[in-house]
Design a protein around this motif. Sequence first.
Motif, short mmCIF file in Angstrom:
data_model
loop_
_atom_site.label_atom_id
_atom_site.label_comp_id
_atom_site.label_asym_id
_atom_site.label_seq_id
_atom_site.Cartn_x
_atom_site.Cartn_y
_atom_site.Cartn_z
N VAL A 32 0.84 -1.20 0.00
CA VAL A 32 0.00 0.00 0.00
C VAL A 32 0.88 1.25 0.00
O VAL A 32 0.64 2.20 -0.76
N ASN A 33 1.90 1.27 0.85
CA ASN A 33 2.81 2.42 0.92
C ASN A 33 3.56 2.64 -0.40
O ASN A 33 3.72 3.79 -0.84
N ASP A 37 3.41 5.91 -2.84
CA ASP A 37 4.58 6.62 -3.35
C ASP A 37 4.55 6.72 -4.87
O ASP A 37 4.89 7.77 -5.44
N ALA A 38 4.13 5.65 -5.53
CA ALA A 38 4.11 5.64 -7.00
C ALA A 38 3.06 6.59 -7.56
O ALA A 38 3.26 7.18 -8.61
N THR A 39 1.95 6.76 -6.85
CA THR A 39 0.84 7.56 -7.37
C THR A 39 0.74 8.94 -6.74
O THR A 39 -0.02 9.79 -7.22
N HIS A 63 -5.67 1.33 -1.69
CA HIS A 63 -6.27 2.21 -2.69
C HIS A 63 -7.12 1.35 -3.62
O HIS A 63 -6.75 0.23 -3.97
N GLY A 64 -8.23 1.88 -4.08
CA GLY A 64 -9.04 1.16 -5.06
C GLY A 64 -8.24 0.83 -6.31
O GLY A 64 -8.32 -0.27 -6.85
N TYR A 65 -7.44 1.79 -6.76
CA TYR A 65 -6.67 1.55 -7.98
C TYR A 65 -5.54 0.55 -7.75
O TYR A 65 -5.11 -0.12 -8.70
N LEU A 66 -5.06 0.41 -6.53
CA LEU A 66 -4.11 -0.66 -6.24
C LEU A 66 -4.82 -2.01 -6.41
O LEU A 66 -4.30 -2.92 -7.05
#
Length: 152
Positions: A32-33, A37-39, A63-66
């Motif tokens: 998640v972390n 960081d990526a987004t 995140h939903g997008y994760l």
Amino acid sequence: MAITVNGIDELKAKQGEDLGHSAWIEVSQDRVNTFADATGDHQWIHVDVERAKAGPFKGTIAHGYLTLSLLIPMWSELLRIEGIGMAVNYGLNKVRFPAPVPAGSKVRLAATIKEITDVAGGGVQAVVDATIECDATDKPVCVAQVVYRYYP
């Protein structure tokens, strides 16, 4: 275990087929972390473990997008397509996140090939009904209709 098809014609024969379930993937706090960081999405419900304990989900959530991005490795566990030249993620017809994914839980994919149609260039478009399940809830955590294109 992935179902393997060889070429466009064998893929077409899979229309309407339930492909079963992928293996479970852990959605750790580290994952998640890293996604945050990526987004650049560092909202506290995702990354602030202490504050999230008092929040609406009683802990951090993915995140939903994760969750959606995990379709990629889980899809490849369900269907292998050999004897083609190229595969393209063409997009999504719809996506919903009916329930959160608590950090530390596991998710898996269930998928059915809804339809396969011919497209220009000798390829096909596959519409896949995808449901991501979570071991922490009875509700799906992501319901999506994914569109792929495959070319010889």
